[in-house]
Scaffold this active site. Structure first.
Site, PDB file in Angstrom:
ATOM      1  N   ASN A 153      15.222  21.618  20.737  1.00  0.00           N
ATOM      2  CA  ASN A 153      15.631  23.018  20.609  1.00  0.00           C
ATOM      3  C   ASN A 153      17.066  23.277  21.060  1.00  0.00           C
ATOM      4  O   ASN A 153      17.623  24.354  20.802  1.00  0.00           O
ATOM      5  CB  ASN A 153      14.683  23.949  21.388  1.00  0.00           C
ATOM      6  CG  ASN A 153      13.317  24.122  20.750  1.00  0.00           C
ATOM      7  OD1 ASN A 153      12.316  24.316  21.430  1.00  0.00           O
ATOM      8  ND2 ASN A 153      13.249  24.057  19.422  1.00  0.00           N
TER       9      ASN A 153
ATOM     10  N   ASP B 171       4.589  29.121  18.626  1.00  0.00           N
ATOM     11  CA  ASP B 171       5.546  29.120  17.518  1.00  0.00           C
ATOM     12  C   ASP B 171       5.488  30.426  16.734  1.00  0.00           C
ATOM     13  O   ASP B 171       4.434  31.053  16.627  1.00  0.00           O
ATOM     14  CB  ASP B 171       5.238  27.931  16.590  1.00  0.00           C
ATOM     15  CG  ASP B 171       6.373  27.666  15.619  1.00  0.00           C
ATOM     16  OD1 ASP B 171       7.518  28.107  15.894  1.00  0.00           O
ATOM     17  OD2 ASP B 171       6.130  27.011  14.588  1.00  0.00           O
TER      18      ASP B 171
HETATM   19  C1  IPE Z   1       8.856  29.491  19.145  1.00  0.00           C
HETATM   20  O1  IPE Z   1       9.307  30.328  18.163  1.00  0.00           O
HETATM   21  C2  IPE Z   1       9.783  29.350  20.324  1.00  0.00           C
HETATM   22  C3  IPE Z   1      10.423  28.024  20.428  1.00  0.00           C
HETATM   23  C4  IPE Z   1      10.249  27.023  19.593  1.00  0.00           C
HETATM   24  C5  IPE Z   1      11.314  27.774  21.545  1.00  0.00           C
HETATM   25  P1  IPE Z   1      10.439  29.911  17.123  1.00  0.00           P
HETATM   26  O2  IPE Z   1      11.768  30.289  17.675  1.00  0.00           O
HETATM   27  O3  IPE Z   1      10.303  28.482  16.732  1.00  0.00           O
HETATM   28  O4  IPE Z   1      10.080  30.857  15.898  1.00  0.00           O
HETATM   29  P2  IPE Z   1      10.208  30.536  14.358  1.00  0.00           P
HETATM   30  O5  IPE Z   1       9.515  29.237  14.100  1.00  0.00           O
HETATM   31  O6  IPE Z   1      11.665  30.474  14.036  1.00  0.00           O
HETATM   32  O7  IPE Z   1       9.529  31.695  13.707  1.00  0.00           O
HETATM   33 MG    MG Z   2       9.423  27.493  15.185  1.00  0.00          MG
END
Ligand code: IPE
Ligand code: MG
Length: 258
Positions: free
Chosen positions: A77, A29
Site C-alpha cells: 500500500n 476492502d
Molecule cells: C481498504 O480500502 C483499505 C486499504 C487497503 C488500506 P481500499 O482503499 O483498498 O478501497 P478500494 O479497494 O479502493 O475501494
Molecule cells: Mg482495495
C-alpha cells in the site's frame, strides 16, 4: 461491547456441520469505492472504515469468534499517493484513541503484526502501548495486520531462522512447519478458520499466505464501510455449510471405498 467468553453455537444444526470459527481474518476492502460512490475523498472512506472495525470487533465475540485478524495496511500500500498513505498511517492512532480503553476493559488482547520499519516512531509507540496495556487480557484476541505482507512475514521469518542457525541456536534439521510458524508474526495464534473479504474482490492480496493453508474463504459483495454484524453473521453461516477435510477424505467415502 458485550464480550462474553466463547460459548457453544446456539444453532445445534450449524454446530454439527462445522465447529464455530475460532479465528476469523478479514481483508478490510472497499473504502475507496465507498467514498467515490458518494463523491467523497478516499480519506473519508478510510475513516468510515474505522467505524466498521469498531462495530465488527464489538460483534465478533457475540458470534463466538475468539481471534479476529484484520488487514489494515499492506506492504504494497506504500505505492498509493502520499496523502492517502498519510491518512492510512493515522488510522491506528484514531482507532486506539477511541477504543483502547474499552478494549483493555473488555479483556481484549491486541497484537499488531507487520514490519515496524517504515512506520513513524509515534506509530511504533502507539502499537507498543496497545500491546502492553492489553498484554494480560485473554478473553478475545485482536490482531491488526499493519505494514504487513504474507511474503514479507515469511521472508522475515526465514531471515531470523537463518540467523539462529548460523549462531548455533537451532539446528537446520530442526526447521519444519511447526518451527517455521513459531518465527512468523502470528506465532502462537491458531491459523484462521475463515478468511473474509468484502468489496467483491476475490483474491488474497498477500494476506496470511502461510496461515491460510486450510482456511475457508467467503467473499462478500459489500464495501467495508457498509460492513456490519449482519454481514459477519452471514459469513459465519456460510462457513458452517462448508465441509473441512484438511486434505483427508470424507469418512463415509473412506468406508465405501473399503
Ligand atoms: C481498504 O480500502 C483499505 C486499504 C487497503 C488500506 P481500499 O482503499 O483498498 O478501497 P478500494 O479497494 O479502493 O475501494
Ligand atoms: Mg482495495
Amino acid at each position: 461491547m458485550a464480550l462474553a467468553k466463547p460459548q457453544p453455537s446456539t444453532s445445534a444444526a450449524a454446530a454439527a456441520e462445522a465447529p464455530a470459527p475460532l479465528h476469523v481474518a478479514i481483508v478490510m476492502d472497499g473504502n475507496g469505492r465507498w467514498a467515490k460512490r458518494r463523491g467523497l475523498p478516499r480519506t473519508l472512506g478510510h475513516r468510515a472504515g474505522v467505524e466498521s472495525l469498531k462495530k465488527t470487533v464489538a460483534s465478533a465475540a457475540d458470534l463466538n469468534i475468539r481471534w479476529l485478524t484484520v488487514f489494515g495496511f499492506s506492504t504494497e500500500n506504500w505505492s498509493r499517493p502520499a496523502s492517502e498513505v498519510a491518512e492510512l498511517m493515522a488510522l491506528p492512532k484514531r482507532y486506539f484513541e477511541a477504543e483502547l480503553g474499552r478494549l483493555e476493559r473488555d479483556g481484549v488482547r491486541v497484537r499488531i503484526i507487520g514490519r515496524r520499519e517504515g512506520l513513524s516512531q509515534e506509530l511504533v509507540d502507539i502499537c507498543a502501548e496497545a500491546e502492553a496495556r492489553t498484554a494480560a487480557n485473554d478473553r478475545f484476541f485482536l490482531q491488526i495486520a499493519f505494514n504487513y505482507g504474507g511474503q514479507a512475514d515469511i521472508a522475515d521469518a526465514a531471515q531470523r531462522i537463518a540467523r539462529d542457525a548460523v549462531a548455533g541456536r537451532i539446528s537446520p534439521d530442526a526447521v519444519n512447519e511447526g518451527l517455521f510458524a513459531s518465527y512468523l508474526g502470528t506465532a502462537g495464534v491458531p491459523a484462521p478458520d475463515l478468511i473474509v473479504r468484502p468489496s467483491g474482490e476475490q483474491r488474497l492480496s498477500n494476506f496470511m499466505l502461510w496461515e491460510a493453508a486450510y482456511a475457508e474463504f467467503v467473499f462478500q459483495d459489500v464495501l467495508w464501510p457498509d460492513y456490519g454484524p449482519e454481514h459477519l453473521k452471514a459469513a459465519i453461516d456460510e462457513f458452517h455449510t462448508r465441509e473441512r477435510r484438511y486434505g483427508g477424505a470424507v469418512a463415509d467415502d473412506v468406508l465405501a471405498a473399503g
